[in-house]
Design a protein around this motif. Sequence first.
Motif, PDB file in Angstrom:
ATOM      1  N   UNK A   1       0.834  -1.193   0.000  1.00 15.70           N
ATOM      2  CA  UNK A   1       0.000   0.000   0.000  1.00 15.70           C
ATOM      3  C   UNK A   1       0.872   1.246   0.000  1.00 15.70           C
ATOM      4  N   UNK A   2       0.287   2.381   0.327  1.00 18.47           N
ATOM      5  CA  UNK A   2       1.038   3.639   0.318  1.00 18.47           C
ATOM      6  C   UNK A   2       1.150   4.276   1.691  1.00 18.47           C
ATOM      7  N   UNK A   3       0.630   3.598   2.696  1.00 21.61           N
ATOM      8  CA  UNK A   3       0.651   4.177   4.039  1.00 21.61           C
ATOM      9  C   UNK A   3       2.032   4.145   4.668  1.00 21.61           C
ATOM     10  N   UNK A   4       2.148   4.907   5.721  1.00 21.30           N
ATOM     11  CA  UNK A   4       3.406   4.935   6.479  1.00 21.30           C
ATOM     12  C   UNK A   4       3.472   3.689   7.376  1.00 21.30           C
ATOM     13  N   UNK A   5       4.557   3.549   8.093  1.00 26.21           N
ATOM     14  CA  UNK A   5       4.699   2.417   8.987  1.00 26.21           C
ATOM     15  C   UNK A   5       5.312   1.200   8.341  1.00 26.21           C
ATOM     16  N   UNK A   6       5.874   1.367   7.143  1.00 23.88           N
ATOM     17  CA  UNK A   6       6.535   0.265   6.447  1.00 23.88           C
ATOM     18  C   UNK A   6       8.039   0.418   6.616  1.00 23.88           C
ATOM     19  N   UNK A   7       8.712  -0.690   6.875  1.00 24.56           N
ATOM     20  CA  UNK A   7      10.170  -0.728   6.863  1.00 24.56           C
ATOM     21  C   UNK A   7      10.593  -1.576   5.678  1.00 24.56           C
ATOM     22  N   UNK A   8      11.440  -1.011   4.827  1.00 25.39           N
ATOM     23  CA  UNK A   8      11.884  -1.667   3.610  1.00 25.39           C
ATOM     24  C   UNK A   8      13.372  -1.987   3.715  1.00 25.39           C
ATOM     25  N   UNK A   9      13.711  -3.250   3.502  1.00 23.17           N
ATOM     26  CA  UNK A   9      15.100  -3.690   3.441  1.00 23.17           C
ATOM     27  C   UNK A   9      15.476  -3.932   1.983  1.00 23.17           C
ATOM     28  N   UNK A  10      16.688  -3.516   1.601  1.00 22.15           N
ATOM     29  CA  UNK A  10      17.211  -3.864   0.281  1.00 22.15           C
ATOM     30  C   UNK A  10      18.730  -3.977   0.360  1.00 22.15           C
ATOM     31  N   UNK A  11      19.324  -4.534  -0.691  1.00 23.42           N
ATOM     32  CA  UNK A  11      20.745  -4.850  -0.678  1.00 23.42           C
ATOM     33  C   UNK A  11      21.687  -3.776  -1.170  1.00 23.42           C
ATOM     34  N   UNK A  12      21.164  -2.627  -1.595  1.00 24.73           N
ATOM     35  CA  UNK A  12      22.034  -1.527  -1.962  1.00 24.73           C
ATOM     36  C   UNK A  12      22.650  -1.594  -3.351  1.00 24.73           C
ATOM     37  N   UNK A  13      22.228  -2.543  -4.163  1.00 23.98           N
ATOM     38  CA  UNK A  13      22.763  -2.648  -5.515  1.00 23.98           C
ATOM     39  C   UNK A  13      21.999  -1.715  -6.456  1.00 23.98           C
ATOM     40  N   UNK A  14      22.574  -1.465  -7.618  1.00 27.73           N
ATOM     41  CA  UNK A  14      21.869  -0.653  -8.611  1.00 27.73           C
ATOM     42  C   UNK A  14      20.635  -1.421  -9.079  1.00 27.73           C
ATOM     43  N   UNK A  15      19.738  -0.755  -9.743  1.00 27.14           N
ATOM     44  CA  UNK A  15      18.544  -1.417 -10.266  1.00 27.14           C
ATOM     45  C   UNK A  15      17.440  -1.458  -9.234  1.00 27.14           C
ATOM     46  N   UNK A  16      16.864  -2.635  -9.052  1.00 22.90           N
ATOM     47  CA  UNK A  16      15.705  -2.804  -8.167  1.00 22.90           C
ATOM     48  C   UNK A  16      15.977  -2.275  -6.761  1.00 22.90           C
ATOM     49  N   UNK A  17      17.130  -2.607  -6.197  1.00 17.48           N
ATOM     50  CA  UNK A  17      17.409  -2.203  -4.814  1.00 17.48           C
ATOM     51  C   UNK A  17      17.351  -0.693  -4.642  1.00 17.48           C
ATOM     52  N   UNK A  18      18.115   0.039  -5.448  1.00 17.81           N
ATOM     53  CA  UNK A  18      18.159   1.482  -5.257  1.00 17.81           C
ATOM     54  C   UNK A  18      16.839   2.147  -5.655  1.00 17.81           C
ATOM     55  N   UNK A  19      16.170   1.621  -6.670  1.00 21.22           N
ATOM     56  CA  UNK A  19      14.849   2.157  -7.025  1.00 21.22           C
ATOM     57  C   UNK A  19      13.868   1.961  -5.871  1.00 21.22           C
ATOM     58  N   UNK A  20      13.841   0.765  -5.300  1.00 23.54           N
ATOM     59  CA  UNK A  20      12.933   0.487  -4.178  1.00 23.54           C
ATOM     60  C   UNK A  20      13.242   1.402  -2.996  1.00 23.54           C
ATOM     61  N   UNK A  21      14.515   1.597  -2.706  1.00 24.41           N
ATOM     62  CA  UNK A  21      14.893   2.480  -1.611  1.00 24.41           C
ATOM     63  C   UNK A  21      14.412   3.901  -1.824  1.00 24.41           C
ATOM     64  N   UNK A  22      14.604   4.419  -3.031  1.00 28.69           N
ATOM     65  CA  UNK A  22      14.169   5.785  -3.338  1.00 28.69           C
ATOM     66  C   UNK A  22      12.647   5.917  -3.243  1.00 28.69           C
ATOM     67  N   UNK A  23      11.935   4.936  -3.763  1.00 33.61           N
ATOM     68  CA  UNK A  23      10.467   4.967  -3.712  1.00 33.61           C
ATOM     69  C   UNK A  23       9.992   4.851  -2.269  1.00 33.61           C
ATOM     70  N   UNK A  24      10.600   3.973  -1.501  1.00 29.36           N
ATOM     71  CA  UNK A  24      10.245   3.848  -0.091  1.00 29.36           C
ATOM     72  C   UNK A  24      10.426   5.154   0.665  1.00 29.36           C
TER      73      UNK A  24
END
Length: 127
Positions: free
Chosen positions: A26-49
């Motif tokens: 969803x789009x609500x707050x209260x989410x913690x997102x983990x990612x591996x810090x690599x280019x592509x999906x990881x960094x995109x997900x981090x920025x969107x989060x």
Amino acid sequence: MIVVVSGSRDLTDPTLVRDALIQTCGTGRGVTLFHGGQRGVDTLAGAIGRELGWTVIVSPADWDLLSTDAGPVRNAEMLCKAKRMAARLRVLIEAIALPAPNSKGTPNFRALCRLLKVPCFVQPVLP
């Protein structure tokens, strides 16, 4: 909710990542997102989060120390840390995999999710 993201380093389209995140969390707050810090999906997900106001935790692999084992070791550590956090906070945990065809790391991530009993939403990335 806690979400752990893994996927293709070659993905550059943020829309696919955003859609997968919103479908899962969803789009609500209260989410913690983990990612591996690599280019592509990881960094995109981090920025969107971060745009959505989520807490973002980066878990980089130690390529210098572990060489080709670094990705699988990082995935295991990231999933275990996220699972412990979810248990402590009594929140849901899910994973998102966005693999490209012939992906090497994402199958390992999905296998770890099955082993650790973390539900994993898979959205293949088409070339």
